[in-house]
Scaffold this active site. Sequence first.
Site, PDB file in Angstrom:
ATOM      1  N   CYS A   1       0.829  -1.219   0.000  1.00 54.78           N
ATOM      2  CA  CYS A   1       0.000   0.000   0.000  1.00 54.78           C
ATOM      3  C   CYS A   1       0.855   1.257   0.000  1.00 54.78           C
ATOM      4  CB  CYS A   1      -0.926  -0.010   1.221  1.00 54.78           C
ATOM      5  SG  CYS A   1      -1.944   1.475   1.323  1.00 54.78           S
TER       6      CYS A   1
ATOM      7  N   CYS B   1      -0.521   4.157   2.210  1.00 52.05           N
ATOM      8  CA  CYS B   1      -0.326   3.986   3.663  1.00 52.05           C
ATOM      9  C   CYS B   1       1.139   4.193   4.039  1.00 52.05           C
ATOM     10  CB  CYS B   1      -0.739   2.579   4.117  1.00 52.05           C
ATOM     11  SG  CYS B   1      -2.160   1.889   3.277  1.00 52.05           S
ATOM     12  N   ASP B   2       2.068   3.614   3.269  1.00 48.48           N
ATOM     13  CA  ASP B   2       3.466   3.539   3.719  1.00 48.48           C
ATOM     14  C   ASP B   2       4.424   4.461   2.970  1.00 48.48           C
ATOM     15  OD1 ASP B   2       2.665   1.598   5.487  1.00 48.48           O
ATOM     16  OD2 ASP B   2       3.026  -0.041   4.103  1.00 48.48           O
TER      17      ASP B   2
END
Length: 295
Positions: free
Chosen positions: A128, A131-132
């Site tokens: 992701c 997200c990261d």
Amino acid sequence: MKYDLIIIGGGPAGLTAAMYASRYKLKTLLITKIPGGIATTAHKICNFPTYEDISGFDLMKKMEEHVKKLNAEMIYDEVIKISNKFKVKTAKGKTFEAKKMILAAGTERKKLNIPREMELLGRGISYCGTCDGPLFRNKNVAVAGGGNGAVTTALLLADYADTVYLIYRGDKFRADPVWLSQLKGKKKIKQIFREDIAKLEGEKFLEAIELKSGKKLKVDGLFIEVGAIPDQRLISQLKIKTDSKGYIIADKQQRTNINGIYAAGDITNNSLKQIITACGEGATAANSAYQDLNK
Ligand SMILES: Cc1cc2nc3c(=O)[nH]c(=O)nc-3n(C[C@H](O)[C@H](O)[C@H](O)COP(=O)(O)OP(=O)(O)OC[C@H]3O[C@@H](n4cnc5c(N)ncnc54)[C@H](O)[C@@H]3O)c2cc1C
């Protein structure tokens, strides 16, 4: 207590199905593992009517709020068992029963299936970018894949990282032209074709990847964007017809081969796996359930 309808999955397909079912006054329960579904991980959604540019997280939050305002019953849990005529059991130990059921459980990310992929998950390996991505500011990263997911992830990562290697086993990316045109002139993104990732290196955290050709790239992060498939653990409990890739075969009314079970969204064998089509199929599935309940 028996529901008229249980919907499994709270992404665009399941949420829209819940919206329609509530307005048809069906006694409906939506069960979802992750609120909002996989679209919440999309950095930018620029093709959903009404919003020129919105994050996947914000769009799905709006969709969920809309459903909640219609008083649809929604729980965050995982369905682990389904039986025909239609009982479900959840990971939190609850059981529910309904007259009809909509399967809108989407897909799961495909893995590269190379050694240490799971061991280094969260230690450099990610599925992701949204997200990261911010964790890799001023670092070197790689993205594996050649479709929309891979190209949009590379574009996003270029906002943070120093270098982004975009590695694809084919000759030509499969992403939409609008994303491909954004790749042009992005000096930070190094495109590598006809290559596979063979090895992951690093003690506790990812430090380098080795390609099949033997070439080594020093990277702190590897984002795996090589597609998705429906979770067969759930589907295989029903005698439901799927295509050769494991997607549920549904007709134009979203009916499956099992009377009373409908399927909508990315879990089906539809040809366009997008939010707008998932919403349309969710609406159609709820309408079919309503029609069949009133026969
Ligand atoms: C990075 C990325 C970017 C994207 N960008 C775009 C874009 O710009 N425009 C666009 O239109 N589309 C985009 N998509 C595609 C879009 O997100 C999907 O087509 C859409 O989310 C499919 O909706 P769905 O409801 O079928 O499935 P999903 O969104 O996958 O939702 C399925 C839901 O089911 C739940 N679930 C699964 N198994 C169970 C279980 N056993 N019990 C309970 N719940 C379960 C999951 O937790 C999830 O909440 C993108 C996708 C990704 C990954």
